[in-house]
Design an enzyme around this catalytic site. Structure first.
Site, PDB file in Angstrom:
ATOM      1  N   SER A  34       2.016   8.103 -12.999  1.00 15.59           N
ATOM      2  CA  SER A  34       0.676   8.244 -12.433  1.00 15.59           C
ATOM      3  C   SER A  34       0.726   8.357 -10.914  1.00 15.59           C
ATOM      4  CB  SER A  34      -0.211   7.058 -12.834  1.00 15.59           C
ATOM      5  OG  SER A  34       0.352   5.849 -12.378  1.00 15.59           O
ATOM      6  N   SER A 129       3.539  -9.466  -3.027  1.00 13.70           N
ATOM      7  CA  SER A 129       3.218  -8.876  -1.732  1.00 13.70           C
ATOM      8  C   SER A 129       2.814  -9.959  -0.746  1.00 13.70           C
ATOM      9  CB  SER A 129       2.046  -7.907  -1.927  1.00 13.70           C
ATOM     10  OG  SER A 129       1.510  -7.508  -0.698  1.00 13.70           O
ATOM     11  N   TYR A 154      -6.774  -5.227  -5.275  1.00 10.15           N
ATOM     12  CA  TYR A 154      -5.325  -5.038  -5.395  1.00 10.15           C
ATOM     13  C   TYR A 154      -4.592  -6.356  -5.086  1.00 10.15           C
ATOM     14  CZ  TYR A 154      -0.564  -4.138  -3.963  1.00 10.15           C
ATOM     15  OH  TYR A 154       0.804  -4.237  -3.822  1.00 10.15           O
ATOM     16  N   LYS A 158      -2.112  -9.175  -7.485  1.00 10.98           N
ATOM     17  CA  LYS A 158      -0.793  -9.750  -7.172  1.00 10.98           C
ATOM     18  C   LYS A 158      -0.865 -11.271  -7.238  1.00 10.98           C
ATOM     19  CE  LYS A 158       1.394  -5.948  -6.584  1.00 10.98           C
ATOM     20  NZ  LYS A 158       2.299  -5.535  -7.662  1.00 10.98           N
TER      21      LYS A 158
HETATM   22  P1  NAD Z   1       4.680   3.437  -6.250  1.00 17.12           P
HETATM   23  O1  NAD Z   1       3.285   3.799  -6.586  1.00 17.12           O
HETATM   24  O2  NAD Z   1       5.524   4.430  -5.559  1.00 17.12           O
HETATM   25  O3  NAD Z   1       5.450   2.961  -7.584  1.00 17.12           O
HETATM   26  C1  NAD Z   1       4.791   2.338  -8.653  1.00 17.12           C
HETATM   27  C2  NAD Z   1       5.147   3.099  -9.906  1.00 17.12           C
HETATM   28  O4  NAD Z   1       4.495   2.507 -11.024  1.00 17.12           O
HETATM   29  C3  NAD Z   1       4.718   4.563  -9.864  1.00 17.12           C
HETATM   30  O5  NAD Z   1       5.835   5.384 -10.163  1.00 17.12           O
HETATM   31  C4  NAD Z   1       3.625   4.677 -10.933  1.00 17.12           C
HETATM   32  O6  NAD Z   1       3.635   5.949 -11.562  1.00 17.12           O
HETATM   33  C5  NAD Z   1       4.017   3.545 -11.871  1.00 17.12           C
HETATM   34  N1  NAD Z   1       2.918   2.984 -12.655  1.00 17.12           N
HETATM   35  C6  NAD Z   1       1.685   2.586 -12.237  1.00 17.12           C
HETATM   36  N2  NAD Z   1       0.980   2.109 -13.262  1.00 17.12           N
HETATM   37  C7  NAD Z   1       1.760   2.200 -14.373  1.00 17.12           C
HETATM   38  C8  NAD Z   1       1.586   1.882 -15.744  1.00 17.12           C
HETATM   39  N3  NAD Z   1       0.439   1.389 -16.204  1.00 17.12           N
HETATM   40  N4  NAD Z   1       2.607   2.099 -16.592  1.00 17.12           N
HETATM   41  C9  NAD Z   1       3.777   2.633 -16.161  1.00 17.12           C
HETATM   42  N5  NAD Z   1       3.992   2.966 -14.870  1.00 17.12           N
HETATM   43  C10 NAD Z   1       3.001   2.746 -13.991  1.00 17.12           C
HETATM   44  O7  NAD Z   1       4.633   2.071  -5.419  1.00 17.12           O
HETATM   45  P2  NAD Z   1       5.798   1.290  -4.658  1.00 17.12           P
HETATM   46  O8  NAD Z   1       5.486   1.326  -3.222  1.00 17.12           O
HETATM   47  O9  NAD Z   1       7.123   1.731  -5.124  1.00 17.12           O
HETATM   48  O10 NAD Z   1       5.482  -0.177  -5.160  1.00 17.12           O
HETATM   49  C11 NAD Z   1       6.171  -0.783  -6.238  1.00 17.12           C
HETATM   50  C12 NAD Z   1       5.561  -2.141  -6.498  1.00 17.12           C
HETATM   51  O11 NAD Z   1       5.672  -2.934  -5.320  1.00 17.12           O
HETATM   52  C13 NAD Z   1       4.081  -2.102  -6.860  1.00 17.12           C
HETATM   53  O12 NAD Z   1       3.827  -3.099  -7.828  1.00 17.12           O
HETATM   54  C14 NAD Z   1       3.409  -2.451  -5.552  1.00 17.12           C
HETATM   55  O13 NAD Z   1       2.162  -3.054  -5.757  1.00 17.12           O
HETATM   56  C15 NAD Z   1       4.400  -3.439  -4.967  1.00 17.12           C
HETATM   57  N6  NAD Z   1       4.324  -3.545  -3.504  1.00 17.12           N
HETATM   58  C16 NAD Z   1       4.363  -2.410  -2.749  1.00 17.12           C
HETATM   59  C17 NAD Z   1       4.269  -2.505  -1.364  1.00 17.12           C
HETATM   60  C18 NAD Z   1       4.249  -1.278  -0.514  1.00 17.12           C
HETATM   61  O14 NAD Z   1       3.764  -1.334   0.612  1.00 17.12           O
HETATM   62  N7  NAD Z   1       4.785  -0.148  -0.951  1.00 17.12           N
HETATM   63  C19 NAD Z   1       4.147  -3.767  -0.758  1.00 17.12           C
HETATM   64  C20 NAD Z   1       4.122  -4.911  -1.561  1.00 17.12           C
HETATM   65  C21 NAD Z   1       4.208  -4.775  -2.950  1.00 17.12           C
HETATM   66  C1  WQD Z   2       0.058  -1.416   8.998  1.00 15.64           C
HETATM   67  C2  WQD Z   2      -0.597  -1.483  10.383  1.00 15.64           C
HETATM   68  C3  WQD Z   2      -2.945  -1.010  10.329  1.00 15.64           C
HETATM   69  C4  WQD Z   2      -2.555   3.174   9.086  1.00 15.64           C
HETATM   70  C5  WQD Z   2      -0.602  -2.739   3.203  1.00 15.64           C
HETATM   71  C6  WQD Z   2      -1.228  -3.561   2.116  1.00 15.64           C
HETATM   72  C7  WQD Z   2      -0.301  -4.652   1.696  1.00 15.64           C
HETATM   73  C8  WQD Z   2       1.081  -4.086   1.361  1.00 15.64           C
HETATM   74  C9  WQD Z   2       1.618  -3.198   2.415  1.00 15.64           C
HETATM   75  C10 WQD Z   2       1.191  -3.687  -0.966  1.00 15.64           C
HETATM   76  C11 WQD Z   2      -1.957  -2.178  10.370  1.00 15.64           C
HETATM   77  C12 WQD Z   2      -2.207   0.050  11.123  1.00 15.64           C
HETATM   78  C13 WQD Z   2      -2.285   1.870   9.457  1.00 15.64           C
HETATM   79  C14 WQD Z   2      -3.117   4.060  10.052  1.00 15.64           C
HETATM   80  C15 WQD Z   2      -3.058   2.286  11.662  1.00 15.64           C
HETATM   81  N1  WQD Z   2       1.034  -3.264   0.196  1.00 15.64           N
HETATM   82  N2  WQD Z   2      -2.533   1.439  10.721  1.00 15.64           N
HETATM   83  N3  WQD Z   2      -3.329   3.568  11.302  1.00 15.64           N
HETATM   84  O1  WQD Z   2      -2.229  -2.990   5.848  1.00 15.64           O
HETATM   85  O2  WQD Z   2      -0.128  -4.193   6.669  1.00 15.64           O
HETATM   86  O3  WQD Z   2      -0.340  -3.582   4.298  1.00 15.64           O
HETATM   87  O4  WQD Z   2       0.645  -2.208   2.733  1.00 15.64           O
HETATM   88  O5  WQD Z   2       1.271  -4.799  -1.354  1.00 15.64           O
HETATM   89  O6  WQD Z   2      -0.879  -5.269   0.599  1.00 15.64           O
HETATM   90  O7  WQD Z   2      -2.435  -4.120   2.593  1.00 15.64           O
HETATM   91  O8  WQD Z   2       0.026  -1.803   5.921  1.00 15.64           O
HETATM   92  O9  WQD Z   2       0.805   0.399   6.648  1.00 15.64           O
HETATM   93  O10 WQD Z   2      -1.605   0.135   5.924  1.00 15.64           O
HETATM   94  O11 WQD Z   2      -0.863  -0.885   8.066  1.00 15.64           O
HETATM   95  O12 WQD Z   2      -3.286   1.899  12.819  1.00 15.64           O
HETATM   96  O13 WQD Z   2      -3.397   5.230   9.752  1.00 15.64           O
HETATM   97  O14 WQD Z   2      -0.834  -0.138  10.816  1.00 15.64           O
HETATM   98  O15 WQD Z   2      -4.175  -1.291  10.916  1.00 15.64           O
HETATM   99  O16 WQD Z   2      -2.077  -2.870  11.579  1.00 15.64           O
HETATM  100  P1  WQD Z   2      -0.784  -3.203   5.769  1.00 15.64           P
HETATM  101  P2  WQD Z   2      -0.405  -0.449   6.581  1.00 15.64           P
END
Ligand code: NAD
Ligand code: WQD
Length: 346
Positions: A34, A129, A154, A158
């Site tokens: 997705s 996260s 979201y 978590k």
């Molecule tokens: P991503 O979207 O690239 O990867 C998530 C994957 O899960 C995708 O490939 C998507 O197709 C798949 N997916 C979603 N719903 C699904 C379902 N119901 N069944 C099967 N597959 C499904 O995201 P990512 O950045 O690689 O993040 C991976 C994990 O880490 C996520 O749980 C995300 O919430 C968590 N996380 C990400 C960040 C970030 O900033 N990238 C930060 C903290 C936590």
């Molecule tokens: C970083 C900094 C923005 C975009 C998010 C989720 C968090 C986690 C990681 C999953 C902030 C600034 C951003 C832009 C900007 N994900 N910014 N211009 O908000 O720390 O965290 O991703 O779990 O849950 O909330 O990350 O990369 O969006 O922002 O100035 O176009 O960059 O204000 O200070 P964030 P981010």
């Protein structure tokens, strides 16, 4: 170990597959695609394979909410553990579509862990996260910092899933639950073959910067310059995705019975570098290292943002022997290397 990787075609999952294979583990991927492209898995295979030995990564296009499909995968393979990345992750979208986020992330995980336990696989690493800390009461954030009020659905998925997995472990000591609280993952594999591939307008800072650099967006909007930080812009703990991937390999040791004798087999780790960089630090490093201009303008603060968020990562170092190796220059170089080679993503 034989490991089920849910969401393995995604950004963090695909990078983790490489580190798992390098460490000698076998991974099977399920993903509903997705938010990802199957080409990511071809490229992972290309990176971990060699001229002598081609690698193919077993992949099932399966949704974690689909119990029957999960049953089939578990009947075909034996898994020692599951690294559970699958989930929806767009903060803004979760405010618009809360039901979809709760149903996918919580509903999906409940189905997954039920099928896992029915098949005797009770070891899970969950992608949590830093968002669970809300507006953190201490900086740098340790794992003892109380969880806070999330500002979006979201984040709540978590926080709630952490609680659900902890409760399951408490009720059944055969479970080992590892909660990895990621800070801000950026960068890409140094080969430039895999990286972050957001749909539409990026929400996160680094993909926005790289899309400005490659000419897809005109300028970066910097969300606020009046925060109580050294330059007024938000400060975060950016971590190279390859370091983050390696933290999962290190966390597999939690599943050994010798790891920390204790009845409570829920292990929580912050996964960050411990360094806080501002938005302008990231922009300036990107320009300096890559020699590409990033036009930007100051915009109002983004709703729900906090001023400062970085962690104390010493627990992961002392207990898992893991620490981040890549610095800010590596992060901005590798992010650009990926985007430059793949201006349209996969
Ligand atoms: P991503 O979207 O690239 O990867 C998530 C994957 O899960 C995708 O490939 C998507 O197709 C798949 N997916 C979603 N719903 C699904 C379902 N119901 N069944 C099967 N597959 C499904 O995201 P990512 O950045 O690689 O993040 C991976 C994990 O880490 C996520 O749980 C995300 O919430 C968590 N996380 C990400 C960040 C970030 O900033 N990238 C930060 C903290 C936590
Ligand atoms: C970083 C900094 C923005 C975009 C998010 C989720 C968090 C986690 C990681 C999953 C902030 C600034 C951003 C832009 C900007 N994900 N910014 N211009 O908000 O720390 O965290 O991703 O779990 O849950 O909330 O990350 O990369 O969006 O922002 O100035 O176009 O960059 O204000 O200070 P964030 P981010």
């Amino acid at each position: 170990m034989n490991i089920l990787v849910t969401g393995g075609a995604g950004f963090i999952g695909s990078h983790t597959l490489i580190e798992l294979y390098k460490a000698g583990h076998i991974a099977v991927v399920i993903d509903n695609l997705s938010n990802s492209h199957p080409e990511a898995l071809n490229r992972v295979a290309e990176i971990v394979g060699s001229r002598q030995q081609a690698v193919s990564i077993p992949f099932y296009k399966v949704d974690i909410r689909d119990r029957d499909a999960l049953e089939k995968v578990f009947s075909k393979h034996h898994f020692d553990a599951c690294i559970h990345f699958a989930g929806l992750k767009a903060v803004g979208e979760s405010v618009e579509k809360p039901w979809e986020y709760y149903e996918n992330n919580i509903g999906g995980t409940l189905t997954l862990v039920d099928v896992m336990r029915r098949h005797g696989c009770k070891n899970v690493i969950f992608s949590s996260s830093a968002t669970v800390y809300g507006d953190p009461v201490e900086i740098p954030i340790t794992e003892n910092c109380p969880k806070g009020q999330c500002t979006n659905p979201y984040g709540w998925t978590k926080s709630m899933l952490e609680q659900i997995l902890m409760d399951m472990q408490k009720a059944d000591s055969e479970w080992t639950v590892v909660l990895l609280r990621y800070f801000n993952p950026v960068g890409a594999h140094p080969s430039g073959r895999i990286g972050e591939n957001p749909n539409g307008i990026p929400n996160n800072l680094m993909p926005y910067i790289t899309q400005v650099a490659v000419g897809k967006r005109k300028e970066l909007g910097v969300f606020g310059n009046d925060y109580p930080t050294p330059d007024g812009t938000g400060v975060r703990d950016y971590i190279h995705v390859c370091d983050l991937a390696n933290a999962h390999v290190a966390a597999l040791q939690c599943f050994s019975q010798d790891f920390k004798h204790s009845d409570n087999r829920t292990f929580i780790y912050n996964v960050g570098t411990g360094n806080g960089y501002s938005v302008l630090d990231m922009v300036n490093a990107f320009v300096r290292v890559n020699g590409v201009d990033i036009p930007y303008s100051i915009k109002p603060r983004r709703a729900g943002d906090i001023a400062t968020c970085y962690c104390n990562p010493s627990k992961a170092k002392s207990e898992l022997g893991w620490q981040a190796k890549y610095g800010i220059d590596d992060m901005v170089r590798d992010s650009w290397n990926w985007q430059r080679q793949n201006p349209e993503g996969y």
